[in-house]
Structure formats: structure tokens, C-alpha cells
Write an enzyme that holds these catalytic residues in place. Structure first.
Site, mmCIF file in Angstrom:
data_model
loop_
_atom_site.group_PDB
_atom_site.id
_atom_site.type_symbol
_atom_site.label_atom_id
_atom_site.label_comp_id
_atom_site.label_asym_id
_atom_site.label_seq_id
_atom_site.Cartn_x
_atom_site.Cartn_y
_atom_site.Cartn_z
ATOM 1 N N LYS A 12 14.458 35.722 56.794
ATOM 2 C CA LYS A 12 13.181 35.028 56.611
ATOM 3 C C LYS A 12 12.055 36.036 56.351
ATOM 4 O O LYS A 12 12.130 37.178 56.809
ATOM 5 C CB LYS A 12 12.948 34.286 57.917
ATOM 6 C CG LYS A 12 11.633 33.663 58.143
ATOM 7 C CD LYS A 12 11.601 33.098 59.561
ATOM 8 C CE LYS A 12 10.238 32.560 59.900
ATOM 9 N NZ LYS A 12 9.202 33.599 59.966
ATOM 10 N N LYS A 17 13.033 42.712 57.651
ATOM 11 C CA LYS A 17 14.029 43.208 56.683
ATOM 12 C C LYS A 17 13.643 44.575 56.121
ATOM 13 O O LYS A 17 14.439 45.493 56.126
ATOM 14 C CB LYS A 17 14.153 42.255 55.479
ATOM 15 C CG LYS A 17 14.699 40.903 55.754
ATOM 16 C CD LYS A 17 14.745 40.066 54.491
ATOM 17 C CE LYS A 17 13.378 39.802 53.871
ATOM 18 N NZ LYS A 17 12.479 39.011 54.708
ATOM 19 N N LYS A 42 6.820 40.487 47.768
ATOM 20 C CA LYS A 42 5.852 41.313 48.509
ATOM 21 C C LYS A 42 5.912 42.775 48.070
ATOM 22 O O LYS A 42 4.946 43.519 48.220
ATOM 23 C CB LYS A 42 6.169 41.236 50.015
ATOM 24 C CG LYS A 42 5.098 40.506 50.818
ATOM 25 C CD LYS A 42 5.131 40.812 52.308
ATOM 26 C CE LYS A 42 6.382 40.417 53.047
ATOM 27 N NZ LYS A 42 6.468 40.890 54.434
ATOM 28 N N ASP A 126 14.304 32.953 52.591
ATOM 29 C CA ASP A 126 13.896 31.625 53.042
ATOM 30 C C ASP A 126 14.610 30.590 52.189
ATOM 31 O O ASP A 126 14.994 29.529 52.638
ATOM 32 C CB ASP A 126 12.387 31.429 52.904
ATOM 33 C CG ASP A 126 11.621 32.338 53.842
ATOM 34 O OD1 ASP A 126 11.619 33.551 53.580
ATOM 35 O OD2 ASP A 126 11.080 31.835 54.838
HETATM 36 P P1 ADP Z 1 10.094 41.470 56.100
HETATM 37 O O1 ADP Z 1 10.483 42.567 55.187
HETATM 38 O O2 ADP Z 1 11.270 40.699 56.606
HETATM 39 O O3 ADP Z 1 9.053 40.560 55.522
HETATM 40 P P2 ADP Z 1 8.833 43.579 57.621
HETATM 41 O O4 ADP Z 1 9.901 44.593 57.772
HETATM 42 O O5 ADP Z 1 7.777 43.832 56.608
HETATM 43 O O6 ADP Z 1 9.444 42.132 57.419
HETATM 44 O O7 ADP Z 1 8.183 43.395 59.074
HETATM 45 C C1 ADP Z 1 7.121 42.470 59.286
HETATM 46 C C2 ADP Z 1 6.179 43.049 60.348
HETATM 47 O O8 ADP Z 1 6.858 43.142 61.592
HETATM 48 C C3 ADP Z 1 5.701 44.449 59.988
HETATM 49 O O9 ADP Z 1 4.325 44.539 60.208
HETATM 50 C C4 ADP Z 1 6.477 45.362 60.910
HETATM 51 O O10 ADP Z 1 5.721 46.453 61.304
HETATM 52 C C5 ADP Z 1 6.786 44.463 62.103
HETATM 53 N N1 ADP Z 1 8.065 44.801 62.723
HETATM 54 C C6 ADP Z 1 9.302 44.741 62.166
HETATM 55 N N2 ADP Z 1 10.242 45.157 63.027
HETATM 56 C C7 ADP Z 1 9.612 45.467 64.181
HETATM 57 C C8 ADP Z 1 10.033 45.981 65.463
HETATM 58 N N3 ADP Z 1 11.318 46.209 65.740
HETATM 59 N N4 ADP Z 1 9.066 46.217 66.403
HETATM 60 C C9 ADP Z 1 7.771 45.985 66.128
HETATM 61 N N5 ADP Z 1 7.315 45.521 64.956
HETATM 62 C C10 ADP Z 1 8.210 45.254 63.982
HETATM 63 MG MG MG Z 2 9.832 42.848 53.262
#
Ligand code: ADP
Ligand code: MG
Length: 265
Positions: A12, A17, A42, A126
Site C-alpha cells: 500500500k 516500500k 511518487k 493499492d
Molecule cells: P512507500 O514507499 O510505501 O510509499 P515510504 O518508504 O516512502 O513508503 O515510507 C513512508 C513514510 O514512512 C516515510 O516518511 C518513512 O520515513 C516512514 N517509514 C517507513 N518505514 C519506517 C520505519 N521502519 N520507522 C519509521 N518510519 C518509517
Molecule cells: Mg514509495
């Protein structure tokens, strides 16, 4: 010739990810040649590897029709090769188009025939439809891992992704638990994995080091290389590297899913 390991990470939006993909790519870069392909509109998968956002394939070919490998493949931390497919402006066109165009162009440029040990796709899941299904449907990836927390919506999306994987007869290698710190989280995700016929392949705790490195446009591996958090990303990368157990998932029905989740409340 050696076989390239081709992994797709689904989950999601906002579940973690890109953080996982960039950190395991950084971990692999120590001993392997790695290519990361961000397939999320993104377009921020590779930001922490390169130190800044890179232009997306869709943006590059808008400017330059005959784009070359040098234009679209940018080297980041540990010489990881980084690509962002990109997507159209929000509200305009199919969000998966960037992925379709990107894969076609990379294929044409011979990127996939280069000497690579590991290719990692970061795919927004999603909806496992249209372009988002491309890495799996068009046979660009061999193994899939799903990132989820123990939250309802994240698991709901994970279950839907399992439906998509099943339809495409994909190989699910495991579920990655990226913790949000909710009660019984690992237990919930472990039972979810069991229900869909898979297993938890790694658990990443919540840590403020993730945001701290993100602000510096670095991975945790780069900024806090000696930390426990970095160790856990490395351990996850090893578990994925060594994994040999794959299943076609058996997703839950909608009512079954709600019943499963309610049990933990
Ligand atoms: P996605 O790629 O699935 O959209 P992201 O990797 O960009 O998600 O992470 C979304 C947000 O959550 C980011 O701001 C990231 O810093 C935070 N985040 C992800 N994993 C962790 C974690 N293990 N601990 C704290 N914050 C996290
Ligand atoms: Mg991402």
C-alpha cells in the site's frame, strides 16, 4: 550465465516500500551489482540512494525522444543503478503508464541484459491492475514480497495484492512486517501470512533513524551503518537473497478477512 535475481516489492502507499527497497539495495551493493526500478508515481524510491530526486523516464522522454541509458540510469550509493519510471500528473491519464513505457524503453536499451545480480522493483500495490501489474505480468520479476504493517488498511491492501499475484500466477516469497507499533502487530502479520499460505520473511521495527536519514536523502545503511536498524535491513536482504520458498498465495475473501482481523481487536 548466472541468473539475475529479480524481486518485486509490493504494498500500500506510504507503508514503507521505498525505505525497504533502498535499504536492501544499499545492503546488496556491498557484494552485488544492483538495479532499482521505482514504479510508484511518487518517484522517490531512489532518492535516498542518489542523494536527491532523479528525473523520471516519463519526464526525460518528454524532453528528449532518443533518450540513452546514461540519461535514465543514475548511479547511487554503492554504485546501485537507479531508475524512476514516473507517472502522469495526478488526475491525468493512467497511473501505470509510466511503468509500461519505462519497462519498454529499458528493455530496448538493453538495461536488462547488462551484468546485474539483482533487480528490485518498488511497486505501488493499492491496485494490482494496469501498469502496476507490469513487472509481474510481463515477466520482468520472478519473486514478489509484500510490505505491510498490522493495520487494517495495510493488510486489506496486502490481501488484495495476493489476489492479483494469484491471478498472475506469481511467486510470493513472503510478507515483510514494517511495524507501526500497534498492539500484537507481529502476531497479526504472522497470522495473516499463514492465512494466505505464506510466511513473514522479515520484521522491521519503527525507528526515528528512518526519518533522520530520509531528511538527509540517505538510507539508514549509509547514515547509521552500525545501528541495529541497519542490521535489520541487512538481515532482511539476506533472508530475501537466500529464500527458496515461493507460493501462489491463497487470499482471503472479504468476510473472511474482516473476521480474521476482528479476532485481534
Ligand atoms: P512507500 O514507499 O510505501 O510509499 P515510504 O518508504 O516512502 O513508503 O515510507 C513512508 C513514510 O514512512 C516515510 O516518511 C518513512 O520515513 C516512514 N517509514 C517507513 N518505514 C519506517 C520505519 N521502519 N520507522 C519509521 N518510519 C518509517
Ligand atoms: Mg514509495
Amino acid at each position: 550465465m548466472k541468473r539475475t535475481k529479480r524481486i518485486a516489492i509490493y504494498g500500500k502507499g506510504g507503508i514503507g516500500k521505498s525505505t525497504i527497497v533502498s535499504n536492501i539495495a544499499a545492503a546488496y551493493s556491498k557484494d552485488h551489482k544492483v538495479l532499482v526500478i521505482g514504479c510508484d508515481p511518487k518517484a522517490d524510491t531512489t532518492r535516498t540512494l542518489v542523494g536527491k530526486r532523479i528525473p523520471t523516464i516519463l519526464d526525460i522522454i518528454k524532453e528528449k525522444r532518443e533518450a540513452s541509458t546514461e540519461d535514465i540510469v543514475i548511479k547511487g550509493f554503492g554504485n546501485v543503478k537507479c531508475v524512476e519510471s514516473g507517472g502522469p500528473e495526478p488526475g491525468v491519464g493512467c497511473a501505470g503508464r509510466g511503468v509500461i513505457v519505462a519497462m519498454g524503453l529499458l528493455d530496448k536499451l538493453g538495461t536488462f541484459s547488462e551484468d546485474l545480480d539483482i533487480i528490485i522493483y518498488d511497486v505501488l500495490g493499492d491496485v494490482v491492475c494496469g501498469g502496476f501489474a507490469v513487472p509481474l505480468r510481463e515477466d520482468f520479476a520472478d519473486e514478489v514480497y509484500i510490505v505491510t504493517s498490522g493495520e487494517y488498511m495495510a493488510l486489506y491492501a496486502a490481501n488484495n495484492i495476493c489476489k492479483g499475484i494469484k491471478k498472475l500466477k506469481g511467486n510470493l516469497g513472503g510478507i515483510i512486517c514494517n511495524c507501526r507499533g500497534i498492539e500484537n502487530e507481529i502476531e497479526i502479520v504472522t497470522e495473516f501470512a499463514d492465512k494466505v499460505g505464506s510466511k513473514v520473511i522479515g520484521v522491521i521495527p519503527r525507528s526515528e533513524m528512518v526519518q533522520k536519514s530520509e531528511i538527509d536523502a540517505k538510507t539508514v545503511i549509509e547514515k547509521f551503518g552500525d545501528s541495529k536498524q541497519a542490521q535489520l535491513y541487512k538481515k532482511l536482504s539476506e533472508s530475501i537473497y537466500l529464500n527458496e520458498e515461493f507460493v501462489i498465495p491463497d487470499p482471503m475473501g472479504v468476510d473472511e478477512f474482516d473476521e480474521f482481523f476482528r479476532k485481534f481487536q
